[in-house]
Design an enzyme around this catalytic site. Structure first.
Site, PDB file in Angstrom:
ATOM      1  N   CYS A 211     -49.921  42.512  33.221  1.00 39.83           N
ATOM      2  CA  CYS A 211     -48.503  42.450  33.606  1.00 39.83           C
ATOM      3  C   CYS A 211     -47.671  42.334  32.333  1.00 39.83           C
ATOM      4  CB  CYS A 211     -48.266  41.221  34.491  1.00 39.83           C
ATOM      5  SG  CYS A 211     -46.628  41.168  35.248  1.00 39.83           S
TER       6      CYS A 211
ATOM      7  N   CYS B 287     -66.875  33.026  42.162  1.00 44.89           N
ATOM      8  CA  CYS B 287     -66.494  34.333  41.654  1.00 44.89           C
ATOM      9  C   CYS B 287     -66.292  34.362  40.153  1.00 44.89           C
ATOM     10  CB  CYS B 287     -65.283  34.867  42.391  1.00 44.89           C
ATOM     11  SG  CYS B 287     -63.858  33.847  42.176  1.00 44.89           S
TER      12      CYS B 287
ATOM     13  N   CYS C  47     -44.864  34.961  33.338  1.00 42.57           N
ATOM     14  CA  CYS C  47     -44.627  33.738  34.110  1.00 42.57           C
ATOM     15  C   CYS C  47     -45.643  32.695  33.626  1.00 42.57           C
ATOM     16  CB  CYS C  47     -44.774  34.016  35.599  1.00 42.57           C
ATOM     17  SG  CYS C  47     -43.689  35.344  36.139  1.00 42.57           S
TER      18      CYS C  47
ATOM     19  N   GLU D 203     -59.290  43.575  41.046  1.00 41.24           N
ATOM     20  CA  GLU D 203     -59.866  42.859  42.173  1.00 41.24           C
ATOM     21  C   GLU D 203     -58.994  43.052  43.407  1.00 41.24           C
ATOM     22  OE1 GLU D 203     -62.428  38.845  41.505  1.00 41.24           O
ATOM     23  OE2 GLU D 203     -60.695  39.255  40.276  1.00 41.24           O
TER      24      GLU D 203
ATOM     25  N   CYS E 283     -48.844  31.698  35.634  1.00 39.98           N
ATOM     26  CA  CYS E 283     -49.664  32.790  36.182  1.00 39.98           C
ATOM     27  C   CYS E 283     -50.665  33.265  35.136  1.00 39.98           C
ATOM     28  CB  CYS E 283     -48.761  33.939  36.595  1.00 39.98           C
ATOM     29  SG  CYS E 283     -49.652  35.422  37.063  1.00 39.98           S
TER      30      CYS E 283
ATOM     31  N   CYS F  20     -54.941  42.453  49.927  1.00 36.76           N
ATOM     32  CA  CYS F  20     -54.074  42.183  48.781  1.00 36.76           C
ATOM     33  C   CYS F  20     -54.399  43.193  47.693  1.00 36.76           C
ATOM     34  CB  CYS F  20     -54.326  40.765  48.287  1.00 36.76           C
ATOM     35  SG  CYS F  20     -53.398  40.350  46.810  1.00 36.76           S
TER      36      CYS F  20
HETATM   37  N1  SAH Z   1     -45.855  40.170  40.166  1.00 39.97           N
HETATM   38  C1  SAH Z   1     -45.531  39.981  41.521  1.00 39.97           C
HETATM   39  C2  SAH Z   1     -46.709  40.111  42.462  1.00 39.97           C
HETATM   40  C3  SAH Z   1     -48.026  39.549  42.008  1.00 39.97           C
HETATM   41  S1  SAH Z   1     -48.144  37.811  41.806  1.00 39.97           S
HETATM   42  C4  SAH Z   1     -44.850  38.632  41.711  1.00 39.97           C
HETATM   43  O1  SAH Z   1     -44.800  37.863  40.767  1.00 39.97           O
HETATM   44  O2  SAH Z   1     -44.348  38.416  42.803  1.00 39.97           O
HETATM   45  C5  SAH Z   1     -48.441  37.219  43.472  1.00 39.97           C
HETATM   46  C6  SAH Z   1     -48.002  35.774  43.698  1.00 39.97           C
HETATM   47  O3  SAH Z   1     -48.961  34.844  43.145  1.00 39.97           O
HETATM   48  C7  SAH Z   1     -46.663  35.436  43.076  1.00 39.97           C
HETATM   49  O4  SAH Z   1     -45.840  34.738  43.961  1.00 39.97           O
HETATM   50  C8  SAH Z   1     -47.079  34.555  41.927  1.00 39.97           C
HETATM   51  O5  SAH Z   1     -46.019  33.776  41.537  1.00 39.97           O
HETATM   52  C9  SAH Z   1     -48.252  33.791  42.512  1.00 39.97           C
HETATM   53  N2  SAH Z   1     -49.081  33.112  41.504  1.00 39.97           N
HETATM   54  C10 SAH Z   1     -49.361  33.526  40.272  1.00 39.97           C
HETATM   55  N3  SAH Z   1     -50.168  32.637  39.629  1.00 39.97           N
HETATM   56  C11 SAH Z   1     -50.382  31.626  40.479  1.00 39.97           C
HETATM   57  C12 SAH Z   1     -51.138  30.411  40.404  1.00 39.97           C
HETATM   58  N4  SAH Z   1     -51.826  30.092  39.314  1.00 39.97           N
HETATM   59  N5  SAH Z   1     -51.138  29.605  41.477  1.00 39.97           N
HETATM   60  C13 SAH Z   1     -50.464  29.950  42.594  1.00 39.97           C
HETATM   61  N6  SAH Z   1     -49.746  31.087  42.730  1.00 39.97           N
HETATM   62  C14 SAH Z   1     -49.696  31.922  41.685  1.00 39.97           C
HETATM   63 FE1  SF4 Z   2     -46.622  39.153  36.445  1.00 41.20          FE
HETATM   64 FE2  SF4 Z   2     -47.867  36.950  37.260  1.00 41.20          FE
HETATM   65 FE3  SF4 Z   2     -45.241  36.887  36.849  1.00 41.20          FE
HETATM   66 FE4  SF4 Z   2     -46.230  38.243  38.977  1.00 41.20          FE
HETATM   67  S1  SF4 Z   2     -46.344  36.034  38.629  1.00 41.20           S
HETATM   68  S2  SF4 Z   2     -44.643  38.940  37.507  1.00 41.20           S
HETATM   69  S3  SF4 Z   2     -48.157  39.015  38.076  1.00 41.20           S
HETATM   70  S4  SF4 Z   2     -46.818  37.256  35.265  1.00 41.20           S
END
Ligand code: SAH
Ligand code: SF4
Length: 410
Positions: free
Chosen positions: A139, A379, A143, A119, A146, A132
């Site tokens: 991944c 979506c 985290c 996406e 996420c 974006c």
């Molecule tokens: N992997 C990289 C880039 C992609 S994630 C990273 O972690 O920086 C892009 C951003 O979205 C990151 O700051 C991540 O922590 C945030 N993010 C992920 N899941 C989220 C959620 N459920 N609510 C808000 N931000 C989120």
């Molecule tokens: Fe991967 Fe999500 Fe962590 Fe970014 S925030 S490194 S996309 S698991």
């Protein structure tokens, strides 16, 4: 770069459905390789690459026949062997406020690959538009807040596929010469403002775990003879792959965003497990040494607001203390819940209080209403996780705002 010393593995050419590979998204080296493969004489290759580059990336043409300064016989040969096909847009959603979201299907890169769906979100503002992009499908990191982190890594995207995301966006919003912009949404306006002026690597994946392809993609995106995005308007977001941060500065020279989310190792170990390998101190040391930092070129620290987890005033004060001496901006991101998550978003008042502490310490810390709410709500029809996209949409807004005041040319 116009070297023709080629590494085929580094520049895979995606197959379009008719089996002729698409040249769209290739680096100069990749184009040179493609030309060599159809027996274009070596002495001509550099010149032909320059011509193709202009047509593909500056003009955005989809037909070799339009390349009027390329000899007719070569145009025919190119068309026989290659296409300029775009990956397929499976779904497009346009918000009332102009935010657009595309679900894009990338064709398989080899026999084992079943293709990839990613996406891409575009957020227009008055004087800029931010795209974006994703760097991986899924991944490897986990985290805990996420949604992408709950999916296994499917594969890395190639540089070609990363570049194609921008070309798809420019096609869709009529941002190549001679195209008519759509009338069903807002676009930035103003002398010399491109509809897509900024790129953030905040889609799926950890860009620094796909370093070479991201680096090659950035070389194409920022090439002044083609897509021409200023490196100051490209931001790579990382969860903290410390050993790659100096190389990011040296080899890519883009803006840097750090997904910090916690100010104590004990908590960050849980939220961003990569922290166990590269703790906060090491991460911030790498940030301090990031080349070219100044008040006009600051690192963005992303901080997701998790109710009762990382959102206390003490956390805010510690955040300010930690970042002392680093030219920084702080993006507070309201957490976007997803099915099965253990977290909740902090209450609005708590976010405001946090933001105030950060603001009083001299950092702008806007928390903005998300854009594109209407389409993002709908979506669920798209394949990838939508809640996360919503979070990113907010984040991108903050990014775009943070870029305000930069006078870098487009
Ligand atoms: N992997 C990289 C880039 C992609 S994630 C990273 O972690 O920086 C892009 C951003 O979205 C990151 O700051 C991540 O922590 C945030 N993010 C992920 N899941 C989220 C959620 N459920 N609510 C808000 N931000 C989120
Ligand atoms: Fe991967 Fe999500 Fe962590 Fe970014 S925030 S490194 S996309 S698991």
């Amino acid at each position: 770069m116009s070297s023709i010393a080629l590494d085929p593995a580094a520049h895979p050419v995606a197959a379009s459905p008719d089996s002729r590979p698409s040249l769209l998204g290739l680096t100069r080296a990749g184009l040179a390789q493609a030309l060599a493969s159809i027996d274009v004489p070596e002495r001509e290759i550099r010149m032909r690459v320059t011509q193709l580059w202009h047509w593909i990336y500056f003009q955005g043409v989809t037909d070799f026949g339009l390349m009027t300064n390329v000899a007719k016989a070569l145009r025919a040969r190119l068309a026989e062997h290659f296409t300029l096909a775009r990956p397929e847009v499976i779904a497009e959603q346009v918000s009332k406020d102009g935010t657009r979201k595309w679900l894009i299907r990338m064709p398989p890169v080899d026999a084992r690959d079943r293709g990839a769906e990613i996406e891409c979100v575009y957020i227009p503002e008055r004087d800029r538009g931010t795209l974006c992009v994703s760097s991986q499908v899924g991944c490897t990191l986990t985290c805990t807040f996420c949604h992408t982190g709950t999916q296994k890594l499917v594969r890395n995207l190639t540089a070609q596929e990363i570049v194609q995301q921008l070309v798809v966006a420019r096609d869709r919003i009529g941002d190549f010469p001679g195209m008519t912009p759509p009338t069903d949404g807002l676009l930035p306006s103003g002398e010399g403002v491109r509809a897509v002026s900024n790129i953030v690597f905040m889609g799926m994946g950890e860009p620094l775990y796909n370093f070479d392809q991201v680096r090659d993609a950035i070389a194409v995106l920022s090439d002044g003879d083609g897509l021409s995005l200023s490196k100051r308007r490209i931001t790579v977001s990382t969860s903290g792959v410390v050993p790659e941060i100096p190389s990011l500065g040296a080899e890519m020279g883009t803006m840097l965003a750090i997904s910090l989310h916690a100010v104590r190792d004990e908590l960050r170990d849980k939220l961003v497990p990569l922290n166990k390998k590269y703790p906060i101190k090491d991460l911030l040391d790498a940030c301090r040494n990031y080349p070219g930092l100044s008040n006009a070129r600051r690192i963005t620290f992303e901080y997701v607001m998790l109710k009762g987890v990382n959102d206390s005033p003490a956390d805010a004060r510690e955040l300010v203390r930690l970042l002392k001496g680093i030219p920084a901006k702080i993006n507070l991101i309201p957490f976007n819940p997803w099915p099965g998550t253990q977290y909740e978003c902090s209450d609005w008042g708590v976010i405001e209080r946090f933001s105030e502490i950060v603001f009083n310490a001299g950092y702008a810390s806007p928390v903005r209403t998300p854009r594109g709410r209407d389409i993002l709500a709908a979506c669920g029809q798209l394949k990838s996780e939508t809640e996360k996209i919503r979070a990113r949409a907010r984040l991108m807004l903050e990014e775009a705002e943070a870029a305000e005041g930069e006078s870098a040319p487009q």
